[in-house]
Scaffold this motif. Structure first.
Motif, PDB file in Angstrom:
ATOM      1  N   LEU A 343       0.824  -1.206   0.000  1.00  0.00           N
ATOM      2  CA  LEU A 343       0.000   0.000   0.000  1.00  0.00           C
ATOM      3  C   LEU A 343       0.860   1.259   0.000  1.00  0.00           C
ATOM      4  O   LEU A 343       0.530   2.256  -0.660  1.00  0.00           O
ATOM      5  N   GLU A 344       1.969   1.218   0.735  1.00  0.00           N
ATOM      6  CA  GLU A 344       2.868   2.370   0.779  1.00  0.00           C
ATOM      7  C   GLU A 344       3.491   2.667  -0.578  1.00  0.00           C
ATOM      8  O   GLU A 344       3.955   3.778  -0.832  1.00  0.00           O
ATOM      9  N   HIS A 345       3.517   1.659  -1.457  1.00  0.00           N
ATOM     10  CA  HIS A 345       4.025   1.847  -2.821  1.00  0.00           C
ATOM     11  C   HIS A 345       2.882   1.929  -3.820  1.00  0.00           C
ATOM     12  O   HIS A 345       3.027   1.564  -4.999  1.00  0.00           O
ATOM     13  N   ASP A 346       1.733   2.434  -3.339  1.00  0.00           N
ATOM     14  CA  ASP A 346       0.563   2.654  -4.194  1.00  0.00           C
ATOM     15  C   ASP A 346       0.129   1.387  -4.921  1.00  0.00           C
ATOM     16  O   ASP A 346      -0.302   1.436  -6.085  1.00  0.00           O
ATOM     17  N   GLY A 347       0.234   0.249  -4.236  1.00  0.00           N
ATOM     18  CA  GLY A 347      -0.216  -1.001  -4.809  1.00  0.00           C
ATOM     19  C   GLY A 347       0.750  -1.647  -5.781  1.00  0.00           C
ATOM     20  O   GLY A 347       0.423  -2.671  -6.387  1.00  0.00           O
ATOM     21  N   ASP A 348       1.929  -1.095  -5.930  1.00  0.00           N
ATOM     22  CA  ASP A 348       2.920  -1.645  -6.864  1.00  0.00           C
ATOM     23  C   ASP A 348       3.698  -2.766  -6.165  1.00  0.00           C
ATOM     24  O   ASP A 348       4.613  -2.510  -5.379  1.00  0.00           O
TER      25      ASP A 348
END
Length: 728
Positions: A343-348
Motif C-alpha cells: 500500500l505504501e508503494h501505491d499497490g505496486d
C-alpha cells in the motif's frame, strides 16, 4: 493484550536411560495417529466456546476427514491384505493388524459424532434452526414437505426392483440409498426395491420458517423423506421394512509408469475411481435384515468395513446446514489486512518487493496480494515471462485467469499443473485446458513424483537488463482455502533466489537436475539432506556444550529417518519443540529416547498449514543467529521422497525475525487451542493454561500487519512474545 510468554525448558540428561529398541516402543502407528487427530477435530464440535454452526462445521469436517481416510488409507490397507503384498508399518504392524486396530477405533469415532450431533440439535433449535431425520412432529412442515416431495423429488428419483430380471443397480462412491422390503396388498407377493438418492438433489431439504408451524427453519435429511413418504412412491404396497445405507469406494489413483499420455490416463482413471471397490458400508441400526443380506451379497463386501448407527448416515453432509445464512451462529467475520508495504508503494507489488523482501501471513493478511502479484505481471508491459506451479487452484481461480490474460497479451507463460492432486484431478484437467487455449505452455511435471512446491517467478525488464521476482509459499494458490488455512507467502527479488527458481523450474519442465542451488533446497534432491545437516549441527553444538535447540511446525511427521534424527538430537541434549497439527509417529518424552522432545497440536478457527523449521545454530531460540526455513513439505516419506518440494531460508533479517519471533513463537505459546501428545499412550490432552491463556489465532487477528514492518516488532502497539524462565 498483555505480553505473552511461555516456559523455557532445560534439556534433560538421557545418559542413564537405555532407549527402547522395538518398533512399537519407538513409533506410533500412522493410522492410529490420524484417528487421534480426527478425534481432536471432533472435540471442537463440543467446544462451548465456539458458535453453534462453527461446532457443526467441525462435526462435518470430522465426517469428511473420515471419508477421505476410508477411501485412501483404509483402501490401501485392504488392497495390501487382498493381494498379500503388504509391508510392515513404521511400528511393525501388518496391514491386517492395522485394519483390526482401526476397526476398534472407528466405532468410538462414530459414536462420538452421533453424540455431538445429539448435543447440538436442541441447542440449534433454541436458536431457530432445526436438523431433522424422519422424526417430524410439525404438521405444517410435514404438509409442505409432502407437496415438495411430490413436485420436486418423485420426478427425480427412480425406484428399482431387485430381482433376477433386473441387474443390481450401480451405487456411486459416496452414494446414499434406501432399500425397501415390500408386500403387494393385492396378492401378498414380496418385493425388494432400491431408491438411490441422485447427486443432483440436495442432501437436506430446507423448510423455510414461514412453512413450519413453529417458525423454525428446518433441515430434513432427504433419505429420511424418502422413507417417510415411501407410500407415495409405492402405492398398493405395504412397507415391511426399510433402511438407509451409504457406501465409500477405493478412490486412490496409481499412476502407471508406462502411461504415455497423462491427460488421457487421468480422464480414464477418474471414471474408474467412481467404480472402485467398496471400502465401507454405513447402515441404519434397524436396517431390515433381509435387505441387509441382499446388500452385502450384491455389493461384494469382501474385507469391507460395515458400521451401523442409530443416528445420521454420512455426517459430512452437515456442511449443507452450516451454509445457512446465520452470522449470529458463526465466527464474527474477519477481513484480512492488505500488506502495508505494498500500500505504501501505491499497490505496486514489484516496487515493494524491490525495496526489501516481504513475508505475508495468511489468512490474517490478504491472499489478494498474491493474486495482484500475478495480475500486475500480466498487465505490466515490462514483464516478459511468468512461471507458476499449480497444485490446487479451486473451481474459481483468479490466478488462472491472470495467467490466461498474460498469455493472451503475448507474454511467455509457463504453468506446471499437477494432475495427481488427489480429488482435484478433474478440476486441474479443466484448468489445463483453459490455460492451453489461452496460449499458456502447460507442463504436467513428473510421472512418478507430484509437483507440490508452491512458487511463482516473474521476469521483468529493468535498467537495461532483467530482474526476477519470486513468490514462495507454504500453501496452494487457492482462493477459498487461503481464507481459512494459515500459510506464509515470501516475496523476494534477491538474484540468488531468482537463479534457484530458474533451476527448479528447469528441473520440473525439462528434467534438468541442478548441480547445486545457492539458497533453496529441493525435494527429492537435497531437501532432506539440508534438514539433516541442520539437525546434525545442533547435535554437535549440544555435545560441545553450546546452546542447541530445534523448533518446527508442520502438518504431519511420519518419516522414519527424520524421526530417528530427532531422537538422536534429543539424546545429545538438543531441546526439540514440535507443533504437528495432524499425524505424528514420533513418541515424545520417552526416557532414553526422546526426553527432550515435546509435541503439541493446534486445532482452532483456522487450519494450521504453514511449515517452518528453526535451528538455534549455536544460540538459544529465538535469536538473530538462528537458521529459519519455510517449506511446502511436511516431514513425510511422500514429501521427502516422491514429491517436488522446496525449502526456503529466511535470509532477510526482518523476514527472519517475523517468521521466528512472531509466527512460530506464537504457535509455541498458544494454550487455548493446543493439545499435548502423550508419548506413552498416543493420546492428546488439552493444554492447561496457568491463568494467562494465549490464543495465537486471536493474536494475529487483532494485531497490526507484520508485512514489511520490521520496526513493528519493537513497536509498543505489538505485544512482545517471549519465553519466560522456569521449568515447564
Amino acid at each position: 493484550m498483555s505480553d505473552a510468554s511461555a516456559p523455557e525448558e532445560t534439556p534433560v540428561s538421557t545418559a542413564a536411560a537405555a532407549p527402547p529398541e522395538s518398533p512399537e516402543e519407538r513409533y506410533f502407528n500412522r493410522e492410529q495417529s490420524w484417528l487421534a487427530f480426527n478425534q481432536r477435530v471432533l472435540a471442537e464440535a463440543r467446544n462451548p466456546a465456539y458458535p453453534l454452526l462453527e461446532r457443526l462445521r467441525f462435526l462435518s469436517i470430522s465426517g469428511s476427514n473420515f471419508d477421505e481416510f476410508a477411501m485412501i488409507r483404509m483402501a490401501g490397507l485392504i488392497g495390501q491384505v487382498r493381494t498379500g503384498t503388504g509391508t510392515l508399518s513404521i511400528d511393525g504392524k501388518t496391514p491386517a493388524q492395522q485394519l483390526a486396530a482401526i476397526a476398534l477405533k472407528l466405532r468410538e469415532l462414530e459414536l462420538g459424532q452421533q453424540a455431538a450431533l445429539t448435543e447440538l440439535r436442541p441447542l440449534l433449535e433454541e436458536k431457530g434452526l432445526s436438523i431433522r431425520g424422519g422424526d417430524l412432529d410439525d404438521k405444517v412442515a410435514e404438509s409442505w414437505l409432502q407437496q415438495q416431495f411430490i413436485d420436486q423429488i418423485i420426478p427425480v428419483i427412480t425406484p428399482q426392483a431387485i430381482d433376477p430380471a433386473h441387474p443390481f443397480p450401480f451405487v456411486a462412491n459416496g452414494g446414499i440409498g434406501v432399500l425397501f422390503s415390500l408386500e403387494r396388498n393385492e396378492d401378498g407377493s414380496r418385493l425388494v426395491e432400491m431408491v438411490l438418492i441422485p447427486a443432483a438433489l440436495p442432501r437436506f431439504i430446507r423448510v423455510p420458517a414461514e412453512h413450519t408451524g413453529t417458525g423454525i427453519v428446518t433441515h430434513v435429511a432427504i433419505e429420511r423423506l424418502v422413507q417417510r413418504f415411501a407410500p407415495l412412491i409405492f402405492p398398493g404396497f405395504s412397507i415391511r421394512g426399510d433402511g438407509v445405507f451409504r457406501i465409500l469406494r477405493d478412490s486412490d489413483i496409481e499412476v502407471e509408469e508406462e502411461a504415455e499420455d497423462l491427460v488421457r490416463f487421468f480422464r480414464s482413471a477418474i471414471q474408474r475411481r467412481r467404480r472402485g471397490q467398496v471400502i465401507t458400508l454405513e447402515l441404519d441400526e434397524s436396517f431390515d435384515a433381509e435387505s441387509e443380506d441382499l446388500l452385502r451379497e450384491k455389493l461384494g463386501l469382501d474385507q469391507a468395513f460395515i458400521t451401523k448407527t442409530l443416528g445420521m448416515i454420512g455426517i459430512s453432509g452437515l456442511a449443507t446446514v452450516v451454509a445457512e445464512d446465520r452470522p449470529d451462529l458463526k465466527f464474527k467475520p474477519y477481513t484480512p489486512r492488505y500488506p502495508e508495504r505494498v500500500l505504501e508503494h501505491d499497490g505496486d507489488c514489484f516496487a515493494a518487493i524491490r525495496e526489501k523482501d516481504i513475508v505475508v501471513h495468511h489468512p490474517y493478511e490478504s491472499f489478494e496480494v498474491v493474486v495482484d502479484f500475478i495480475r500486475q505481471a500480466a498487465a505490466d508491459p515490462a514483464v516478459v515471462s511468468i512461471k507458476q506451479t499449480l497444485y490446487r487452484a479451486g473451481n474459481q481461480s483468479p490466478v488462472i485467469n491472470a495467467l490466461c490474460a498474460a498469455a493472451e497479451r503475448g507474454k511467455s507463460v509457463t504453468a506446471v499443473v499437477e494432475l495427481k492432486a488427489r480429488f482435484d484431478e478433474e478440476q486441474n484437467l479443466h484448468w489445463a485446458g483453459e490455460l492451453e487455449r489461452s496460449g499458456v505452455q502447460v507442463i504436467y511435471g513428473f510421472i512418478d513424483w507430484k509437483t507440490h512446491a508452491k512458487m511463482s517467478m516473474v521476469v521483468r525488464a529493468e535498467d537495461g537488463g532483467y530482474r526476477t521476482y519470486c513468490h514462495f509459499g507454504t500453501g496452494n494458490y487457492h482462493p477459498v482455502t487461503s481464507k481459512v488455512y494459515t500459510d506464509l507467502s515470501y516475496f523476494t527479488a534477491d538474484p540468488a533466489f531468482g537463479r534457484d527458481a530458474v533451476r527448479l523450474f528447469n528441473f520440473i519442465t525439462g528434467y534438468v537436475e541442478p548441480a547445486q542451488t545457492e539458497r533453496i533446497a529441493i525435494s527429492p534432491l537435497n531437501l532432506r539432506e539440508r534438514l539433516y545437516a541442520a539437525i546434525d549441527n545442533e547435535i554437535a553444538n549440544a555435545r560441545a556444550g553450546e546452546p542447541a535447540a530445534i523448533w518446527a511446525k508442520f502438518n504431519s511427521l511420519t518419516e522414519k529417518g527424520m524421526i530417528d534424527r530427532l531422537y538422536e538430537a534429543s539424546q545429545a541434549g538438543v531441546r526439540v519443540v514440535l507443533v504437528v497439527r495432524g499425524i505424528c509417529c514420533l513418541r515424545p518424552g520417552v526416557p532414553g529416547l526422546s526426553d527432550n522432545i515435546s509435541v503439541k497440536s493446534i486445532i482452532g478457527r483456522f487450519l494450521e498449514h504453514s511449515r517452518i523449521w528453526a535451528f538455534g545454530n549455536g544460540s538459544p531460540l529465538p535469536g538473530d543467529g538462528a537458521t529459519v526455513y519455510i517449506s511446502s513439505a511436511d516431514a513425510m516419506s511422500r514429501n521427502l521422497n516422491r514429491r517436488v518440494e522446496v525449502l526456503v531460508p529466511m535470509t532477510n533479517p526482518t523476514v527472519h525475525d517475523q517468521v521466528l519471533e512472531q509466527v512460530l513463537l506464537a504457535n509455541l505459546l498458544d494454550t487455548e487451542q493446543s493439545w499435548l501428545l502423550d508419548g506413552e499412550t498416543g493420546e492428546y490432552q488439552r493444554v492447561e493454561d496457568d491463568g494467562e491463556p494465549f490464543n495465537c489465532h486471536a493474536y494475529f487477528m487483532t494485531n497490526p500487519s507484520l508485512s514489511g514492518r520490521g520496526g513493528a516488532l519493537k513497536d509498543s502497539r505489538v505485544p512482545r512474545l517471549a519465553l519466560r524462565k522456569g521449568a515447564a
